[in-house]
Design a protein around this motif. Structure first.
Motif, PDB file in Angstrom:
ATOM      1  N   LEU A  48       0.844  -1.195   0.000  1.00 31.17           N
ATOM      2  CA  LEU A  48       0.000   0.000   0.000  1.00 31.17           C
ATOM      3  C   LEU A  48       0.879   1.244   0.000  1.00 31.17           C
ATOM      4  O   LEU A  48       1.648   1.488   0.943  1.00 31.17           O
ATOM      5  CB  LEU A  48      -0.908   0.009   1.235  1.00 31.17           C
ATOM      6  CG  LEU A  48      -2.311  -0.566   1.076  1.00 31.17           C
ATOM      7  CD1 LEU A  48      -3.054  -0.512   2.405  1.00 31.17           C
ATOM      8  CD2 LEU A  48      -3.105   0.180   0.012  1.00 31.17           C
ATOM      9  N   HIS A  49       0.767   1.998  -1.080  1.00 32.24           N
ATOM     10  CA  HIS A  49       1.456   3.289  -1.104  1.00 32.24           C
ATOM     11  C   HIS A  49       0.564   4.314  -0.424  1.00 32.24           C
ATOM     12  O   HIS A  49      -0.604   4.484  -0.801  1.00 32.24           O
ATOM     13  CB  HIS A  49       1.752   3.715  -2.539  1.00 32.24           C
ATOM     14  CG  HIS A  49       2.378   5.066  -2.621  1.00 32.24           C
ATOM     15  ND1 HIS A  49       3.583   5.372  -2.003  1.00 32.24           N
ATOM     16  CD2 HIS A  49       1.954   6.216  -3.213  1.00 32.24           C
ATOM     17  CE1 HIS A  49       3.878   6.637  -2.233  1.00 32.24           C
ATOM     18  NE2 HIS A  49       2.906   7.176  -2.946  1.00 32.24           N
ATOM     19  N   LEU A  50       1.092   4.997   0.587  1.00 29.03           N
ATOM     20  CA  LEU A  50       0.259   5.889   1.395  1.00 29.03           C
ATOM     21  C   LEU A  50      -0.304   7.047   0.589  1.00 29.03           C
ATOM     22  O   LEU A  50      -1.334   7.605   0.948  1.00 29.03           O
ATOM     23  CB  LEU A  50       1.049   6.397   2.597  1.00 29.03           C
ATOM     24  CG  LEU A  50       1.544   5.311   3.558  1.00 29.03           C
ATOM     25  CD1 LEU A  50       2.208   5.945   4.773  1.00 29.03           C
ATOM     26  CD2 LEU A  50       0.418   4.384   3.995  1.00 29.03           C
ATOM     27  N   GLY A  51       0.360   7.419  -0.462  1.00 31.58           N
ATOM     28  CA  GLY A  51      -0.247   8.265  -1.472  1.00 31.58           C
ATOM     29  C   GLY A  51      -0.508   9.702  -1.088  1.00 31.58           C
ATOM     30  O   GLY A  51       0.370  10.409  -0.617  1.00 31.58           O
ATOM     31  N   LEU A  52      -1.748  10.117  -1.254  1.00 26.63           N
ATOM     32  CA  LEU A  52      -2.123  11.525  -1.183  1.00 26.63           C
ATOM     33  C   LEU A  52      -3.121  11.758  -0.064  1.00 26.63           C
ATOM     34  O   LEU A  52      -4.158  11.102   0.005  1.00 26.63           O
ATOM     35  CB  LEU A  52      -2.752  11.934  -2.527  1.00 26.63           C
ATOM     36  CG  LEU A  52      -3.248  13.372  -2.668  1.00 26.63           C
ATOM     37  CD1 LEU A  52      -2.072  14.348  -2.591  1.00 26.63           C
ATOM     38  CD2 LEU A  52      -3.985  13.534  -3.992  1.00 26.63           C
ATOM     39  N   THR A  53      -2.807  12.707   0.814  1.00 26.52           N
ATOM     40  CA  THR A  53      -3.727  13.103   1.878  1.00 26.52           C
ATOM     41  C   THR A  53      -3.929  14.612   1.828  1.00 26.52           C
ATOM     42  O   THR A  53      -2.961  15.373   1.771  1.00 26.52           O
ATOM     43  CB  THR A  53      -3.186  12.702   3.263  1.00 26.52           C
ATOM     44  OG1 THR A  53      -2.981  11.295   3.297  1.00 26.52           O
ATOM     45  CG2 THR A  53      -4.168  13.097   4.362  1.00 26.52           C
ATOM     46  N   CYS A  54      -5.182  15.032   1.834  1.00 26.21           N
ATOM     47  CA  CYS A  54      -5.516  16.464   1.823  1.00 26.21           C
ATOM     48  C   CYS A  54      -6.520  16.748   2.935  1.00 26.21           C
ATOM     49  O   CYS A  54      -7.501  16.008   3.090  1.00 26.21           O
ATOM     50  CB  CYS A  54      -6.128  16.873   0.488  1.00 26.21           C
ATOM     51  SG  CYS A  54      -5.008  16.809  -0.929  1.00 26.21           S
ATOM     52  N   VAL A  55      -6.284  17.805   3.681  1.00 27.64           N
ATOM     53  CA  VAL A  55      -7.183  18.240   4.751  1.00 27.64           C
ATOM     54  C   VAL A  55      -7.427  19.733   4.592  1.00 27.64           C
ATOM     55  O   VAL A  55      -6.491  20.515   4.421  1.00 27.64           O
ATOM     56  CB  VAL A  55      -6.581  17.944   6.142  1.00 27.64           C
ATOM     57  CG1 VAL A  55      -7.465  18.533   7.248  1.00 27.64           C
ATOM     58  CG2 VAL A  55      -6.409  16.440   6.341  1.00 27.64           C
ATOM     59  N   ARG A  56      -8.692  20.125   4.638  1.00 24.22           N
ATOM     60  CA  ARG A  56      -9.020  21.538   4.499  1.00 24.22           C
ATOM     61  C   ARG A  56      -8.413  22.352   5.650  1.00 24.22           C
ATOM     62  O   ARG A  56      -8.308  21.857   6.780  1.00 24.22           O
ATOM     63  CB  ARG A  56     -10.540  21.710   4.483  1.00 24.22           C
ATOM     64  CG  ARG A  56     -11.160  21.302   3.173  1.00 24.22           C
ATOM     65  CD  ARG A  56     -12.641  21.502   3.177  1.00 24.22           C
ATOM     66  NE  ARG A  56     -13.119  21.936   1.876  1.00 24.22           N
ATOM     67  CZ  ARG A  56     -14.365  21.832   1.478  1.00 24.22           C
ATOM     68  NH1 ARG A  56     -15.279  21.323   2.283  1.00 24.22           N
ATOM     69  NH2 ARG A  56     -14.726  22.241   0.278  1.00 24.22           N
ATOM     70  N   PRO A  57      -8.059  23.591   5.386  1.00 23.97           N
ATOM     71  CA  PRO A  57      -7.409  24.407   6.420  1.00 23.97           C
ATOM     72  C   PRO A  57      -8.181  24.476   7.727  1.00 23.97           C
ATOM     73  O   PRO A  57      -7.594  24.418   8.811  1.00 23.97           O
ATOM     74  CB  PRO A  57      -7.306  25.789   5.753  1.00 23.97           C
ATOM     75  CG  PRO A  57      -7.240  25.482   4.292  1.00 23.97           C
ATOM     76  CD  PRO A  57      -8.120  24.279   4.083  1.00 23.97           C
TER      77      PRO A  57
END
Length: 264
Positions: free
Chosen positions: A84-93
């Motif tokens: 599993l490539h941990l990849g992309l994580t986005c969290v709103r400000p």
């Protein structure tokens, strides 16, 4: 702010067209608050194909508004199995500072491990020039190379995974075609130069709260040329207990690095 976290395993293979469109819309809405220009990359692409090899967690607040997501990629690697490539994580400000990144990753890995192999382990990869990301992986996973908690050289499985990534999975990690992998240090040299993922060394917004980890990883990279560290390790249920032990080790690391040199 309380969060409700949804888990999607390979949603592009199982969801209806309407559900795919809704998930893609939520992902792009969150990503739009994290990037000035949305990259044509990973789950942000939003097509059925782009969502067919992903493990995704999506967090909503109590009003149902999407606040963050984590999109991991399943990599099939010969003689190792699924990584599993941990990849992309986005969290709103507005949702940052509430450990949402940690919650998103933990939820995805725990549910996947419980369903697939509750008494086993999952090999993971991470490729980043973000010091907070590198520090978190070193803290939360086991036998991570490179990290201050593991040996000075990679093991055989670490090398197999790193070489497979270098040869076959660069696109899944947004590694530029002309980047060079240093196999001794696991650093992609020039990985994201002049892209939206190119970070500045002194940007405190991307630093880990543990200064010892910041120094360890910052010393490995040339930030001006857009280097990234490739981390390989694994996760199992006991990893949570070992995380607590590494917290103590980081305190020791900080004290060692901050101790003044003795003059002769």
């Amino acid at each position: 702010m309380n969060f409700i976290i949804e888990v999607y395993q390979k949603p592009g293979q199982v969801l209806s067209d309407e559900s795919i469109d809704g998930l893609a819309r939520d992902i792009r809405e969150i990503a739009g608050d994290c990037f000035h220009d949305l990259p044509h990359y990973q789950a942000i692409v939003g097509t059925r194909s782009a969502l067919s090899d992903k493990l995704i967690t999506l967090a909503r607040d109590e009003n149902g508004t999407p606040q963050g997501f984590c999109s991991m990629v399943f990599l099939n690697i010969e003689d190792v199995g699924t990584v599993l490539h941990l990849g992309l994580t986005c969290v709103r400000p507005e949702a940052r500072g509430r450990r949402l990144t940690h919650l998103l990753v933990k939820k995805a890995l725990t549910e996947y491990l419980l369903k697939q192999n509750p008494f086993g382990k999952i090999w993971i990869s991470n490729c980043a020039g973000v010091l907070s990301s590198l520090g978190n992986v070193a803290m939360h996973f086991e036998q991570v190379f490179p990290s201050p908690f593991y040996a000075n050289c990679p093991g055989a499985t670490h090398l197999k995974i790193a070489r497979a990534i270098n040869d076959r999975f660069r696109q899944e990690m947004y590694v530029l075609p002309d980047a060079v992998l240093d196999e001794e240090r696991f650093v992609f040299q020039g990985s994201v130069k002049d892209t939206v993922f190119h970070k500045e060394k002194n940007d405190l917004a991307y630093h880990h709260r543990k200064n010892g980890l910041n120094r360890f990883y910052a010393n490995m990279m040339n930030f001006e040329q857009g280097d990234e560290v490739l981390q390989i390790g694994y996760f199992r249920m006991i990893s949570v207990v070992k995380y607590i032990l590494r917290q103590h080790r980081v305190k020791q690391l900080n004290r060692q690095q901050e101790r003044p040199a003795l003059g002769l």
